[in-house]
Design a protein around this motif. Structure first.
Motif, mmCIF file in Angstrom:
data_model
loop_
_atom_site.group_PDB
_atom_site.id
_atom_site.type_symbol
_atom_site.label_atom_id
_atom_site.label_comp_id
_atom_site.label_asym_id
_atom_site.label_seq_id
_atom_site.Cartn_x
_atom_site.Cartn_y
_atom_site.Cartn_z
ATOM 1 N N ILE A 61 65.598 -5.174 55.159
ATOM 2 C CA ILE A 61 66.634 -6.178 55.457
ATOM 3 C C ILE A 61 67.775 -6.014 54.465
ATOM 4 O O ILE A 61 67.570 -6.079 53.254
ATOM 5 C CB ILE A 61 66.066 -7.607 55.373
ATOM 6 N N VAL A 62 68.979 -5.816 55.009
ATOM 7 C CA VAL A 62 70.174 -5.625 54.196
ATOM 8 C C VAL A 62 71.200 -6.678 54.618
ATOM 9 O O VAL A 62 71.522 -6.802 55.794
ATOM 10 C CB VAL A 62 70.770 -4.214 54.369
ATOM 11 N N MET A 63 71.722 -7.426 53.635
ATOM 12 C CA MET A 63 72.756 -8.420 53.909
ATOM 13 C C MET A 63 74.067 -7.952 53.287
ATOM 14 O O MET A 63 74.091 -7.508 52.139
ATOM 15 C CB MET A 63 72.359 -9.790 53.355
ATOM 16 N N VAL A 64 75.146 -8.032 54.071
ATOM 17 C CA VAL A 64 76.458 -7.569 53.625
ATOM 18 C C VAL A 64 77.346 -8.788 53.410
ATOM 19 O O VAL A 64 77.520 -9.610 54.316
ATOM 20 C CB VAL A 64 77.081 -6.616 54.663
ATOM 21 N N VAL A 65 77.918 -8.921 52.205
ATOM 22 C CA VAL A 65 78.739 -10.081 51.866
ATOM 23 C C VAL A 65 80.082 -9.599 51.312
ATOM 24 O O VAL A 65 80.259 -8.431 50.971
ATOM 25 C CB VAL A 65 78.033 -10.993 50.830
ATOM 26 N N GLY A 66 81.036 -10.535 51.221
ATOM 27 C CA GLY A 66 82.349 -10.200 50.674
ATOM 28 C C GLY A 66 83.387 -11.204 51.106
ATOM 29 O O GLY A 66 83.133 -12.081 51.939
ATOM 30 N N VAL A 67 84.583 -11.090 50.545
ATOM 31 C CA VAL A 67 85.669 -11.995 50.890
ATOM 32 C C VAL A 67 86.350 -11.525 52.161
ATOM 33 O O VAL A 67 86.080 -10.436 52.671
ATOM 34 C CB VAL A 67 86.698 -12.094 49.737
#
Length: 403
Positions: free
Chosen positions: A205-211
């Motif tokens: 499971i990979v979660m991608v975050v950012g503005v």
């Protein structure tokens, strides 16, 4: 006697004149027109007929609708044929470019915008006399390239010492010296592999975050291509439910490589979509689940708390293997503030630097690693579908200093 004869003649003349007047008036009076005769009606020529229709129609007995017997007394029901729905052709599955060695192949693109740092340092170090002014210029060059204050001071001190020991300096020796020191600064001993293989059971499971605006959804789609190129099966979770068409954009990326996309209603709960994506990945036996989260400003406390909620909900299924923070490399030192806040909320494990082929300075790689203590794992070097590459320190430094 003569008088009588004269009277008779006058009477005859008067009578004759009166008779002529009567006859003349009758002749002058027009006679009424005769009654019109009925016109002859000619039947139009009959159209040529074929077969039984050529015969003269015969009178046949006709029945009214009341006299017609209907079956079971029910009125006839008109049966409509279902509309013919044309099946759209299935989208053609693309074969992504192998991920191994991508950064080496993209080295020319990277060097066009990055080698100002390396060339500037080589030019300064090649001067015959390295006085204090020259070392200050070297320091300014590193700071301008977004290396950061602390790493810059460390690099300048090591360069001073090695140049003093080296004595005479040929261009080849200087290039080798600078390459070694930059590799030390970037770090060659960090684990830069994107963790997609859990220790216990699938899926990773990979979660991608950012503005907002960093290219987060595009990066998620490109990462799916990297994983598919390595032989992995992928499920995409479109948890960015706030931005219009974000789910459509991610689904399009998935369809190109055969990845399944789990999505929810626009404006829905992103944590619910992330939960369903992981569940679907487990049911399908997929290798990896990639969760694209909504872009958010690091200064909005409520949105950052919601990001933490998404992480907690996902971990009800299984622990996260990777939390990748997407940063726009062109923002330089401003991106470090964003990185610091995100790291406090969701425990960042890796960094993706996008737009590194533009006006970004190569030193941001060093600065962000120092700030978070986590490695840069992927870099974006263009708008193409296969322009996301695993970060390789040697190829990166070679692009910085040029040939």
């Amino acid at each position: 006697m003569e008088t009588i004869i004269l009277a008779v003649v006058i009477a005859v003349v008067v009578l004759g004149a009166l008779g002529g007047l009567v006859v003349g008036s009758r002749r002058r009076k027009p006679l009424p027109p005769p009654p019109p005769s009925p016109p002859d009606i000619t039947a139009p020529p009959a159209e040529p007929q074929v077969g039984e229709e050529a015969e003269t129609p015969r009178e046949e007995p006709r029945r009214t609708i009341e006299e017609v017997d209907l079956p079971d007394g029910a009125p006839p029901v008109a049966v409509e044929e279902p509309p013919v729905v044309e099946e759209l052709p299935a989208p053609e599955i693309e074969v992504p470019e192998p991920a191994a060695g991508r950064l080496v192949r993209l080295r020319a693109r990277l060097s066009r915008s990055q080698n100002a740092l390396g060339k500037g340092l080589l030019t300064l170090l090649s001067r015959e006399h390295l006085d204090e002014d020259t070392w200050e210029e070297i320091e300014d060059t590193l700071l301008t390239a977004d290396v950061g204050v602390q790493p810059t001071q460390e690099l300048v001190e090591r360069l001073r010492e090695r140049v003093r020991v080296l004595g005479t300096r040929t261009p080849e020796e200087l290039r080798g010296l600078l390459r070694e020191e930059l590799l030390t600064l970037v770090g060659t001993d960090m684990d830069r592999v994107v963790k997609t293989e859990p220790a216990t059971s699938k899926p990773g499971i990979v979660m991608v975050v950012g503005v907002n605006g960093t290219g987060k959804t595009t990066t998620t789609g490109k990462l799916a291509r990297v994983l598919v190129a390595d032989g992995r099966s992928v499920v995409l979770g479109a948890a960015d439910t706030f931005r219009a068409a974000a789910a459509d954009q991610l689904q399009t990326w998935g369809e190109r490589v055969g990845a399944y996309t789990v999505r929810g209603p626009e404006g829905g709960d992103p944590a619910s979509v992330a939960f369903d994506a992981v569940k679907e990945g487990k049911d399908m036996g997929s290798d990896v689940v990639l969760i694209d989260t909504a872009g958010r400003l690091h200064t909005k406390t409520g949105l950052m708390d919601e990001l933490g909620k998404v992480k907690r909900v996902v971990e009800k299924h299984a622990p996260l293997d990777e939390v990748l923070l997407v940063l726009d490399a062109t923002t330089g030192q401003n991106g470090l503030v964003q990185a610091r806040v995100f790291a406090e909320v969701v425990d960042i494990t890796g960094i993706v630097l996008t737009k590194l082929d533009g006006t970004a300075k190569g030193g941001i790689v060093v600065a962000v690693q120092r700030e978070l203590g986590v490695p840069v794992k992927l870099v974006g070097l263009g708008e193409g579908a296969d322009d996301l590459a695993p970060f390789e320190p040697e190829a990166f430094v070679d692009a910085l200093i040029g040939d």
